[in-house]
Write an enzyme that holds these catalytic residues in place. Structure first.
Site, PDB file in Angstrom:
ATOM      1  N   ASP A  15      43.625  49.917  40.166  1.00 24.40           N
ATOM      2  CA  ASP A  15      43.343  48.742  40.988  1.00 24.40           C
ATOM      3  C   ASP A  15      44.696  48.095  41.236  1.00 24.40           C
ATOM      4  O   ASP A  15      45.325  47.583  40.305  1.00 24.40           O
ATOM      5  CB  ASP A  15      42.389  47.819  40.216  1.00 24.40           C
ATOM      6  N   ASP A  56      37.104  48.144  44.272  1.00 26.14           N
ATOM      7  CA  ASP A  56      38.507  47.709  44.410  1.00 26.14           C
ATOM      8  C   ASP A  56      39.491  48.696  43.777  1.00 26.14           C
ATOM      9  O   ASP A  56      40.654  48.356  43.558  1.00 26.14           O
ATOM     10  CB  ASP A  56      38.705  46.298  43.824  1.00 26.14           C
ATOM     11  N   TYR A 232      42.690  40.589  28.581  1.00 24.26           N
ATOM     12  CA  TYR A 232      41.831  41.060  29.667  1.00 24.26           C
ATOM     13  C   TYR A 232      42.628  41.246  30.959  1.00 24.26           C
ATOM     14  O   TYR A 232      43.308  40.350  31.412  1.00 24.26           O
ATOM     15  CB  TYR A 232      40.682  40.070  29.913  1.00 24.26           C
ATOM     16  N   LYS A 235      38.384  45.495  34.293  1.00 26.91           N
ATOM     17  CA  LYS A 235      37.781  46.606  33.563  1.00 26.91           C
ATOM     18  C   LYS A 235      38.469  47.916  33.948  1.00 26.91           C
ATOM     19  O   LYS A 235      39.174  48.003  34.936  1.00 26.91           O
ATOM     20  CB  LYS A 235      36.282  46.670  33.864  1.00 26.91           C
ATOM     21  N   ARG A 269      33.887  39.337  35.403  1.00 25.47           N
ATOM     22  CA  ARG A 269      34.921  39.045  34.401  1.00 25.47           C
ATOM     23  C   ARG A 269      34.945  40.067  33.271  1.00 25.47           C
ATOM     24  O   ARG A 269      35.390  39.785  32.160  1.00 25.47           O
ATOM     25  CB  ARG A 269      34.748  37.616  33.842  1.00 25.47           C
TER      26      ARG A 269
HETATM   27  C1  F6R Z   1      35.812  42.378  36.892  1.00 29.77           C
HETATM   28  C2  F6R Z   1      36.669  41.673  37.850  1.00 29.77           C
HETATM   29  C3  F6R Z   1      36.233  40.339  38.357  1.00 29.77           C
HETATM   30  C4  F6R Z   1      37.147  39.224  37.857  1.00 29.77           C
HETATM   31  C5  F6R Z   1      36.659  37.825  38.345  1.00 29.77           C
HETATM   32  C6  F6R Z   1      37.628  36.706  37.941  1.00 29.77           C
HETATM   33  O1  F6R Z   1      36.395  43.606  36.534  1.00 29.77           O
HETATM   34  O2  F6R Z   1      37.720  42.135  38.193  1.00 29.77           O
HETATM   35  O3  F6R Z   1      34.887  40.068  38.046  1.00 29.77           O
HETATM   36  O4  F6R Z   1      37.217  39.231  36.464  1.00 29.77           O
HETATM   37  O5  F6R Z   1      36.552  37.830  39.751  1.00 29.77           O
HETATM   38  O6  F6R Z   1      38.888  37.026  38.414  1.00 29.77           O
HETATM   39  P1  F6R Z   1      40.142  36.034  38.310  1.00 29.77           P
HETATM   40  O7  F6R Z   1      40.261  35.643  36.878  1.00 29.77           O
HETATM   41  O8  F6R Z   1      41.273  36.868  38.820  1.00 29.77           O
HETATM   42  O9  F6R Z   1      39.843  34.868  39.209  1.00 29.77           O
HETATM   43 MG    MG Z   2      40.260  44.134  40.906  1.00 30.12          MG
HETATM   44 MG    MG Z   3      37.715  47.847  39.887  1.00 30.32          MG
END
Ligand code: F6R
Ligand code: MG
Ligand code: MG
Length: 371
Positions: A15, A56, A232, A235, A269
C-alpha cells in the site's frame, strides 16, 4: 538464480497511498508500475507480469526464472513501489503515500521491509492453472481457514475423496509469527495438530503447502507490518498463490471456501473482526467503503505457459458468489451493531499495536485500588 529452468511466480504487494482515504489505488499508480515492470520484461529479468490492485494495495504479479527470494526481483518490486510513491502518490497527495515502505533503503529482500511477498518456484506441468488470491483490510492468518479447507477438508475438496492422486495428502508449513519459527506437518496424519495451531491465525500462519511427493502447491505472504514497525501501520493485506487441477484441488475447490465469508481480523483501523467478502476486480466491487471495508478478497486465474501469464480470468466475477457477498453484507451489519465491543473489536493482543494503547495510557494513573 535457478539452474533447472524452473518457473517462479512472485506476487509482491504494498500500500503506497490511495485515493480518498484508504479504499482504492489511483489509475496513475497502476500505469507507472506497469511501465516499470515492462522495462524489466524487455531487459529479460521478468518473463511476464500483471499489475492490478485489491482495494488500496498495489499488486505486482511477476513470472521469471530467478527463483524465490531473488535480490533482483525483490529490488525491482521495491524500486517500483518507491517510484510510484515519489512520482505519483506524493505529487497527487494521495492518502498515506508510501505507507508500507518501512525502510529507508533496500536491503536484499522486501520481507521485513513492509511489502508482502508470496513466491512459488516449480517445474511447469503439461498445463499449470494458478489462482492468485489478493486480500485487503485483513492479515495473513485470513488464509488459514480457506487453505485448510482447500487442501485438507473432504467436505470442501471432493478430490480428496474421489481422486486417488490426492489421497496421499499435503504437507503444511506453519509459521509461528511470534517466535519466527516454522514447522512442517503432514495431513491427514497430523490434521488435529495442524488445526491446534492454525485455529489461532493471529499467531500461526500457513506459509507454504506441498503435495506429499514434494510438489509445491501453495505459498502465502506472512509479513506482519505491526511486528516490523512495532506500531499500527495498516493491515498486512496478504496475498497467496495456489496451483490447481490434475492431482491438485480443482479451481472450483480452491474458490469454494470463500462462499463462507468467514470472519477475519482487520477492517476499520485494523481493529475489527469482519467477514471476508469475495469480489471481482471491477471498480464496482473492489473498494472497501463501508466502515473502510468490509475485508475483501479477489481471485485471479492464470495458465502458466513457459513462465508467461496467460489470463487472467476474474474468478469471483460470477453470480454464484452473489449470495456470499450478500451474506458478507448481512454479517457486516450484525458485527457493526456491536460498535466498540468485542468480539467485533479485536482482543487485547491484537489491539496492542493500535492507537488504543494511547487511550489506555492516558487512563493508567487514574486507577485506584478497588475496595
Ligand atoms: C485499515 C485502514 C483504515 C485506517 C483508517 C484510519 O487497514 O487502513 O481503516 O486505519 O481509515 O486511518 P488514519 O489513521 O490514517 O486516519
Ligand atoms: Mg491504505
Ligand atoms: Mg490495504
Amino acid at each position: 538464480m535457478s539452474t533447472k529452468n524452473l518457473t517462479t511466480v512472485s506476487v509482491i504487494k504494498a500500500d503506497v497511498g490511495s485515493l480518498a482515504g484508504h479504499h482504492i489505488v489511483h489509475p496513475k499508480q497502476l500505469e507507472m508500475a506497469r511501465q516499470k515492470l515492462e522495462h524489466s520484461r524487455k531487459d529479460g529479468l521478468l518473463v511476464d507480469f500483471h499489475v492490478t490492485h485489491c482495494g488500496d494495495d498495489l499488486e505486482l504479479i511477476m513470472t521469471h526464472r530467478m527463483g524465490e527470494n531473488n535480490v533482483k526481483i525483490h529490488e525491482l518490486a521495491w524500486t517500483t513501489f518507491k517510484e510510484v510513491t515519489e512520482k505519483v502518490s506524493k505529487p497527487l497527495k494521495l492518502y498515506a503515500a508510501g505507507q508500507d515502505l518501512l525502510s529507508e533503503a533496500f536491503s536484499g529482500n522486501v520481507r521485513g521491509m513492509g511489502p508482502g511477498a508470496a513466491e512459488l518456484e516449480f517445474q511447469e506441468r503439461a498445463s499449470d492453472p494458478v489462482v492468485i488470491l489478493l486480500a485487503d483490510k485483513t492479515s495473513p492468518g485470513a488464509w488459514n481457514l480457506p487453505l485448510y479447507k482447500i487442501f485438507a477438508d473432504p467436505f470442501n475438496t471432493a478430490g480428496l475423496v474421489i481422486d486417488p492422486s490426492l489421497h496421499r495428502g499435503f504437507i503444511f508449513e506453519v509459521l509461528d509469527t511470534h517466535e519466527g519459527l516454522s514447522v512442517r506437518l503432514k495431513c491427514p496424519e497430523e490434521l488435529y495438530d495442524i488445526l491446534a495451531l492454525i485455529g489461532d491465525p493471529n499467531r500461526y500462519v500457513i506459509s507454504k503447502i506441498f503435495r506429499n511427493d514434494g510438489l509445491p502447491a501453495a505459498a502465502a505472504s506472512t509479513s506482519r507490518l505491526s511486528m516490523i514497525a512495532g506500531r499500527y501501520v495498516g493491515k498486512d493485506d496478504p496475498v497467496c498463490i495456489v496451483r490447481a487441477q490434475s492431482g491438485l484441488p480443482a479451481v472450483g475447490e480452491v474458490l469454494e471456501p470463500f462462499s463462507l465469508s468467514h470472519l477475519v481480523p482487520g477492517w476499520m483501523r485494523g481493529s475489527h473482526h469482519g467477514p471476508l467478502m469475495p469480489v471481482s476486480v471491477s471498480e464496482a466491487q473492489n473498494k472497501g467503503t463501508r466502515f473502510d471495508g468490509p475485508p475483501r478478497v479477489v481471485a485471479l486465474g492464470f495458465q502458466i505457459s513457459n513462465a508467461t501469464l496467460v489470463g487472467p480470468s476474474d474468478l469471483f466475477d460470477d453470480p454464484a458468489f452473489e449470495p456470499a457477498r450478500t451474506k458478507a453484507s448481512e454479517i457486516a451489519y450484525y458485527m457493526r451493531s456491536h460498535g466498540p465491543f468485542m468480539p467485533h473489536r479485536l482482543g487485547p493482543d491484537e489491539m496492542e499495536y493500535t492507537t488504543l494503547t494511547g487511550v489506555l495510557d492516558k487512563l493508567k494513573d487514574r486507577f485506584q485500588k478497588a475496595e
